[in-house]
Design a protein around this motif. Structure first.
Motif, PDB file in Angstrom:
ATOM      1  N   PHE A 177      10.173 -10.507   3.047  1.00 29.58           N
ATOM      2  CA  PHE A 177       8.856 -11.153   2.998  1.00 29.58           C
ATOM      3  C   PHE A 177       9.039 -12.617   2.650  1.00 29.58           C
ATOM      4  O   PHE A 177       9.971 -12.978   1.932  1.00 29.58           O
ATOM      5  N   TYR A 198       7.921  -0.779  -3.741  1.00 30.17           N
ATOM      6  CA  TYR A 198       6.890  -1.804  -3.918  1.00 30.17           C
ATOM      7  C   TYR A 198       7.327  -2.893  -4.890  1.00 30.17           C
ATOM      8  O   TYR A 198       8.023  -2.621  -5.871  1.00 30.17           O
ATOM      9  N   ARG A 257       1.673 -15.485  -4.896  1.00 28.95           N
ATOM     10  CA  ARG A 257       1.780 -16.080  -3.564  1.00 28.95           C
ATOM     11  C   ARG A 257       2.051 -17.565  -3.702  1.00 28.95           C
ATOM     12  O   ARG A 257       1.343 -18.279  -4.410  1.00 28.95           O
ATOM     13  N   GLY A 274       0.018 -10.711  -4.963  1.00 24.56           N
ATOM     14  CA  GLY A 274       0.155  -9.770  -3.856  1.00 24.56           C
ATOM     15  C   GLY A 274       1.071  -8.617  -4.163  1.00 24.56           C
ATOM     16  O   GLY A 274       1.805  -8.600  -5.160  1.00 24.56           O
ATOM     17  N   LYS A 275       1.038  -7.641  -3.262  1.00 31.48           N
ATOM     18  CA  LYS A 275       1.873  -6.450  -3.330  1.00 31.48           C
ATOM     19  C   LYS A 275       2.583  -6.299  -1.994  1.00 31.48           C
ATOM     20  O   LYS A 275       1.952  -6.293  -0.933  1.00 31.48           O
ATOM     21  N   GLY A 276       3.905  -6.180  -2.044  1.00 30.79           N
ATOM     22  CA  GLY A 276       4.679  -5.994  -0.833  1.00 30.79           C
ATOM     23  C   GLY A 276       5.205  -4.571  -0.736  1.00 30.79           C
ATOM     24  O   GLY A 276       5.650  -3.990  -1.730  1.00 30.79           O
ATOM     25  N   TYR A 316       1.580  -6.110   3.433  1.00 29.59           N
ATOM     26  CA  TYR A 316       1.285  -6.899   2.246  1.00 29.59           C
ATOM     27  C   TYR A 316      -0.219  -6.891   2.010  1.00 29.59           C
ATOM     28  O   TYR A 316      -1.009  -7.017   2.957  1.00 29.59           O
ATOM     29  N   GLU A 353      -3.278  -8.436  -0.968  1.00 28.34           N
ATOM     30  CA  GLU A 353      -3.376  -9.473  -2.005  1.00 28.34           C
ATOM     31  C   GLU A 353      -4.741  -9.478  -2.664  1.00 28.34           C
ATOM     32  O   GLU A 353      -5.719  -8.904  -2.156  1.00 28.34           O
TER      33      GLU A 353
END
Length: 528
Positions: free
Chosen positions: A405, A424, A429, A440-442, A449, A451
């Motif tokens: 990412f 996760y 950001r 955010g979460k990837g 993604y 956010e």
């Protein structure tokens, strides 16, 4: 505008302030989130040059039976006391050098400075909160820490690593294993013999509060790693750890020891002693935690700069580790206050040419290497990554990472998965500006993604807290303290559902809250 709060002095709230909660804070969320960061930038008529120089302001957010209580105190370090008593900045920081009175014979100290390799650093510990045993410390990257009471935020005492282990500097990003032992890493320069990187461990039972003995008295050295270049050690802010291995990335972002030792005589700050050699390679060290011995295989990758590791684990004869990388070292330059105070459009215009976005990358190191493998062969057998590690003619391995990412920093995970295979991660950001206005979460598997963002709001690094008894990795909440530029909107503690990133609750606080760097969540039972 954001510029109105950058470099502005924060204020303390030494007594608990009860927040006004909207939504519903989960009843199971019981504990205290400690946060640390720069909060005092001007003293009298003097001002720091860099955001990372500001004197530490410690925040706490205590969650109890659905309520939230906030308090904050400036860290009463020796640096804080000297500066406030003099009503001016008298102690040097990394980006702000204070020069002695020329009437004093500073050159009489030249020999001892050079002998020691570096001068004595500040104890303004503004980066993170570290646990050693049952002791909690405000930390930065120098040999000093300040032990704090996690409930009152008062300073209990000052700690010098050098009294317990031969170190000049240590990271503020340790690791904690499943038993609660703490692993960390530091740098030993010339005054302690041959220069080395040092990995050490502090046992979970090291504290002796009854006799007021520090946990560090039981520190154990795991191993040391010689510098690649004696006078140019690599800078490092964090490292990786799996169940059986330590991963240390010796990057070509280097500290010039001679320049550091002579900075005060050259009228230069310590930050100017860091150099990025884009023509050099990055060397990756893999160390067995149990034996303290480095794996004999040499792993290399392209020149890069890394501050934060995300996670690492072992998988089918490989060590997999993820970290946030940069193509250059310009990030530090962006945080000079003169730069941060530019209007957004001006900041973008002046930095976009040199802006290197953070990139979350996966590296894979095979543990079994057949020296007869033909040159150019990819030794990575895992099917869930495009990362490669290629055999070289001299028997070394060259790592080609998998990009996960782009644009996420200050990474965090469900810490129960630290050192284990995970899916996760969470972060701030980062786009054209260093001012984070999104978290955010990837998802590493799907590469998707999600956010959270809100107009005029700047959230801190997200912290994951797991639901008690949770089985799923993202079953829990995300905590982030949010600063608002809207004078009609109070700062607040944000509580998100970690699965969906939907807001569960916010706790608005009638107090001044300052932007910070890193923190540590202490479950209630750990503070009894």
């Amino acid at each position: 505008m954001f510029q109105s709060i950058i470099g502005k002095n924060g204020t303390e709230s030494p007594e608990p302030v009860k927040a006004e909660v909207t939504g519903c804070v989960p009843e199971w969320l019981q504990g205290t989130l400690l946060r640390n960061g720069p909060g005092l930038f001007k003293v009298g008529d003097t001002e720091y040059n860099h955001w990372f120089d500001g004197m530490a302001l410690i925040h706490s957010f205590t969650f109890k039976d659905g309520d939230v209580y906030y308090r904050s105190k400036f860290l009463r370090s020796d640096t804080f006391k000297k500066n406030t008593q003099a009503n001016k900045i008298v102690v040097s920081e990394f980006g702000t050098m204070i020069y002695p009175d020329p009437c004093k014979n500073i050159f009489s100290k030249a020999f001892s400075y050079l002998l020691a390799a570096i001068p004595d650093f500040t104890d303004n510990n503004l980066i993170n909160i570290i646990r050693y045993g049952e002791d909690y410390y405000a930390s930065s990257e120098v040999n000093y820490m300040n032990q704090i009471d996690p409930m009152t935020l008062d300073v209990i005492g000052k700690m010098n690593y050098r009294n317990h282990i031969a170190l000049n500097m240590a990271t503020s990003h340790p690791h904690y294993d499943d038993e609660g032992n703490t692993y960390n890493m530091g740098t030993a320069l010339m005054r302690f013999g041959m220069p080395n990187y040092v990995i050490f461990k502090v046992p979970v039972n090291a504290s002796d509060k009854e006799h007021k003995k520090p946990a560090l008295r039981k520190v154990k050295q795991v191993c040391n790693i010689p510098f690649r270049s004696t006078l140019f050690p690599s800078y490092f802010h964090s490292f990786g750890m799996t169940e059986n291995y330590i991963i240390f990335v010796e990057q070509p972002f280097k500290l010039d020891i001679v320049r550091l030792a002579t900075a005060i005589f050259r009228s230069a700050n310590w930050a100017s002693c860091l150099r990025y050699d884009k023509e050099d390679l990055t060397l990756i060290h893999l160390v067995d935690k149990k034996t303290g011995k480095a794996v004999s295989t040499k792993f290399y990758t392209d020149a890069l700069v890394v501050f934060h590791h995300i996670n690492a684990y072992e998988d089918d004869g490989h060590v997999v580790f993820d970290m946030v990388t940069y193509k250059d070292s310009n990030l530090y330059e962006m945080f000079y206050l003169a730069n941060l105070r530019k209007e957004t459009h001006e900041f973008i215009e002046s930095n976009k040419v040199n802006f290197s976005p953070p990139v979350c990358q996966r590296f894979v190191l095979p543990l079994t290497v057949d020296k007869d493998t033909p040159n150019g062969t990819n030794l990575v057998r895992l099917k869930d990554t495009t990362a490669k590690t290629v055999m070289q003619g001299d028997g070394s391995l060259y790592c080609l990472p998998d990009t996960i990412f782009e644009g996420l920093e200050l990474p965090g995970i469900n810490y129960k998965f630290n050192g284990k295979k995970y899916r996760y991660f969470y972060g701030s950001r980062v786009e054209w500006t260093p001012h984070p206005n999104k978290i955010g979460k990837g998802d590493i598997v799907t590469r998707k993604y999600i956010e959270w963002t809100e107009e005029d709001c700047y959230p801190s690094e997200p912290v994951f807290v797991a639901t008690p008894g949770a089985v799923e990795e993202d079953d829990g909440v995300i905590l982030s303290s949010v600063v608002s530029l809207n004078p009609k909107k109070s700062p607040f503690m944000l509580v998100l559902n970690a699965k969906t990133f939907e807001e569960i609750a916010r706790a608005s606080i009638d107090a001044s809250i300052h932007m910070d760097l890193h923190g540590h969540f202490i479950p209630t039972q750990s503070t009894n």
